[in-house]
Design an enzyme around this catalytic site. Structure first.
Site, PDB file in Angstrom:
ATOM      1  N   ASP A  73       0.806  -1.224   0.000  1.00  0.00           N
ATOM      2  CA  ASP A  73       0.000   0.000   0.000  1.00  0.00           C
ATOM      3  C   ASP A  73       0.838   1.272   0.000  1.00  0.00           C
ATOM      4  OD1 ASP A  73      -2.273  -1.689   0.259  1.00  0.00           O
ATOM      5  OD2 ASP A  73      -1.911  -1.781   2.419  1.00  0.00           O
ATOM      6  N   LYS A  88       2.073   2.395  -5.012  1.00  0.00           N
ATOM      7  CA  LYS A  88       2.684   1.940  -6.265  1.00  0.00           C
ATOM      8  C   LYS A  88       1.788   2.269  -7.453  1.00  0.00           C
ATOM      9  CE  LYS A  88       3.045  -2.332  -4.633  1.00  0.00           C
ATOM     10  NZ  LYS A  88       2.868  -2.158  -3.201  1.00  0.00           N
ATOM     11  N   GLY A  94      -4.265  -4.618  -4.518  1.00  0.00           N
ATOM     12  CA  GLY A  94      -5.368  -3.835  -5.066  1.00  0.00           C
ATOM     13  C   GLY A  94      -5.076  -2.365  -5.083  1.00  0.00           C
ATOM     14  N   HIS A  95      -5.392  -1.729  -6.183  1.00  0.00           N
ATOM     15  CA  HIS A  95      -5.406  -0.273  -6.173  1.00  0.00           C
ATOM     16  C   HIS A  95      -6.508   0.230  -7.087  1.00  0.00           C
ATOM     17  CE1 HIS A  95      -2.139  -1.355  -9.040  1.00  0.00           C
ATOM     18  NE2 HIS A  95      -2.785  -0.512  -9.804  1.00  0.00           N
ATOM     19  N   GLN A 144       2.364  -5.954  -3.184  1.00  0.00           N
ATOM     20  CA  GLN A 144       2.694  -5.982  -1.756  1.00  0.00           C
ATOM     21  C   GLN A 144       4.025  -5.246  -1.519  1.00  0.00           C
ATOM     22  OE1 GLN A 144       1.606  -9.336  -3.069  1.00  0.00           O
ATOM     23  NE2 GLN A 144      -0.419  -8.602  -2.605  1.00  0.00           N
TER      24      GLN A 144
HETATM   25  P1  IMP Z   1      -2.306 -12.794   2.241  1.00  0.00           P
HETATM   26  O1  IMP Z   1      -1.419 -12.243   1.165  1.00  0.00           O
HETATM   27  O2  IMP Z   1      -3.772 -12.628   1.949  1.00  0.00           O
HETATM   28  O3  IMP Z   1      -1.955 -14.199   2.614  1.00  0.00           O
HETATM   29  O4  IMP Z   1      -2.054 -11.934   3.564  1.00  0.00           O
HETATM   30  C1  IMP Z   1      -0.832 -11.993   4.268  1.00  0.00           C
HETATM   31  C2  IMP Z   1      -0.451 -10.633   4.815  1.00  0.00           C
HETATM   32  O5  IMP Z   1      -0.126  -9.756   3.748  1.00  0.00           O
HETATM   33  C3  IMP Z   1      -1.569  -9.943   5.600  1.00  0.00           C
HETATM   34  O6  IMP Z   1      -0.993  -9.168   6.628  1.00  0.00           O
HETATM   35  C4  IMP Z   1      -2.192  -9.036   4.567  1.00  0.00           C
HETATM   36  O7  IMP Z   1      -2.847  -7.939   5.160  1.00  0.00           O
HETATM   37  C5  IMP Z   1      -0.949  -8.591   3.809  1.00  0.00           C
HETATM   38  N1  IMP Z   1      -1.235  -8.172   2.436  1.00  0.00           N
HETATM   39  C6  IMP Z   1      -1.502  -8.955   1.375  1.00  0.00           C
HETATM   40  N2  IMP Z   1      -1.684  -8.202   0.274  1.00  0.00           N
HETATM   41  C7  IMP Z   1      -1.513  -6.933   0.645  1.00  0.00           C
HETATM   42  C8  IMP Z   1      -1.536  -5.684  -0.069  1.00  0.00           C
HETATM   43  O8  IMP Z   1      -1.750  -5.602  -1.283  1.00  0.00           O
HETATM   44  N3  IMP Z   1      -1.309  -4.580   0.683  1.00  0.00           N
HETATM   45  C9  IMP Z   1      -1.020  -4.632   2.001  1.00  0.00           C
HETATM   46  N4  IMP Z   1      -0.967  -5.763   2.697  1.00  0.00           N
HETATM   47  C10 IMP Z   1      -1.215  -6.914   2.021  1.00  0.00           C
END
Ligand code: IMP
Length: 417
Positions: free
Chosen positions: A15, A18, A42-43, A221
């Protein structure tokens, strides 16, 4: 002569903003390629009257002249990807999906959510989209690749066999086995829509590099969520750092061009896990309010805190960052004092690197005088003096150039140094 691919990576916990930089750079690139993650990212991009929610489709989709590649390092949920595709009517010939990307099926999301429930207060705080279980199956060599979607009958039999072999585990998690006929028709439906986009994107990458095309690799991420280099186990399940761009697209390290690392002028994180510079007080709340820090994918409020120069030095080195884009500087407008975490205290000792576990690290801060307003500044020189001092000090601490500064979501509020 073959071209080199420019790379954008997140340097914090995701977040970082990007989207704005990728969108901007996508306008001047022929191909935009995703290499890791899934629809957990996501954006939102606003163009005139229209708002687009992007999760897995690369940002080049918003430049009619750019083509988009989803590489083998990605996990793709056909169901969610098809919904995302529905926003666009001009994807034919502009979208290429790797036959080696792994398929994320609805049961992966059910397993993800069941595991989180079972962990109770030790939950990771995942997006619940099935990312971990899909990558888990890939690494355990029981996953399904997108190329298999071209043969729905064989893939159905494989999934049904997999459920039968692991029945006790699925029963314990409360995840029901799919019905054969329903699964076959679901997979057939995915094939009908996605089939024409599935291809060998490794060959494609080599071809477009040899044709000297301008290529942008879009990270998802952030570094502190990387499976190896982040705050394990509170991480996502992919290689989010620049090395992941190579394995996730089938290119080699020498193919990489300029690496731009994206960081906010403060820090946020969603989900659980260590975050040394988190601010639990009024200032953290103000950062959340001013920065609109609520998740795009899940709507969750983000945890907020101060810029962490230690984590940033780690990220700059791991990724080989050539320049940093410092985002959302305007969110710090109006603070009397702005803090930066310059070291950690761990077991009574001061350290200036990221240890293998950040759980008990306490922040050591340096304070800087605040400023009234950066929004609207179009050059570095027109920024308030104290904001310039903050940026120069951060640059010194992280050991790399801050080449881009963003002071609002608008395209024109971007200072290039
Ligand atoms: P997962 O990717 O759904 O398995 O989540 C694992 C960790 O990564 C969690 O803390 C999520 O909140 C974080 N996370 C996954 N994708 C994003 C993103 O696009 N932005 C911020 N945090 C993310």
């Amino acid at each position: 002569m073959s071209s080199k691919a420019d790379l954008i990576v997140g340097l914090q916990w995701g977040d970082e903003g990007k989207g704005k930089i990728v969108d901007h750079m996508a306008q001047s690139h022929d191909y935009v390629c995703r290499f890791a993650g899934g629809h957990n990212a996501g954006h939102t991009i606003v163009i005139g009257e229209d708002t687009y929610a992007l999760h897995l489709i690369p940002s080049g989709v918003l430049n009619p002249n750019a083509k988009n590649v989803v590489g083998n390092g990605v996990v793709l949920s056909p169901k969610d990807f098809i919904i995302e595709m529905e926003q666009f009517d001009n994807l034919k010939g502009r979208l290429f999906l790797s036959d080696k990307a792994h398929v994320l099926l609805p049961y992966h999301a059910l397993i993800d959510q069941a595991r989180e429930r079972m962990k109770g207060d030790k939950a990771i705080g995942t997006t619940g989209k099935g990312i971990g279980p899909a990558y888990g199956d890939k690494i355990a060599r029981v996953g399904h690749r997108l190329g298999e979607l071209l043969h729905p009958d064989k893939l159905t039999a494989k999934v049904i066999d997999f459920f039968a072999a692991n029945e006790p585990i699925f029963t314990a998690m409360g995840v029901e086995a799919p019905q054969k006929e329903a699964l076959l028709s679901e997979l057939q439906g995915y094939k009908d829509i996605l089939g024409e986009y599935i291809t060998d994107t490794t060959q494609l990458m080599w071809e477009i590099m040899d044709a000297d095309k301008k290529i942008l690799l879009e990270g998802a991420q952030g570094t502190m969520l990387d499976i190896d280099h982040g705050t394990y186990p509170y991480v996502t399940s992919s290689t989010t750092v620049s090395a992941g761009a190579c394995s996730g697209l089938g290119i080699n390290p020498k193919d990489l061009g300029k690496v731009t690392g994206i960081a906010k002028a403060y820090c946020t994180r969603v989900g659980n896990g260590p975050f040394p510079s988190e601010d639990f007080g009024a200032e953290g709340n103000l950062l959340r309010k001013n920065g609109h820090e609520f998740g795009t994918t899940t709507g969750r409020p983000r945890r907020c805190g101060w810029f962490d120069a230690v984590a940033m030095r780690h990220a700059v080195r791991v990724n080989g960052v050539d320049q940093v884009a410092l985002m959302k500087l305007d969110v710090l407008d109006g603070f009397a004092e702005v803090k930066v975490c310059v070291a950690y205290e761990v077991e009574g000792k001061e350290i200036n690197y990221v240890p293998y576990d950040l759980e008990d690290a306490k922040p050591i801060y340096k304070s800087f005088a605040g400023w009234d307003q950066t929004e609207g500044a179009r050059t570095f020189d027109s920024l308030p003096q104290t904001a310039k001092e903050y940026i120069l000090a951060v640059e010194e601490m992280i050991g790399t150039k801050i080449g881009i500064i963003s002071t609002s979501p608008e395209r024109e509020d971007t200072i290039i140094r």
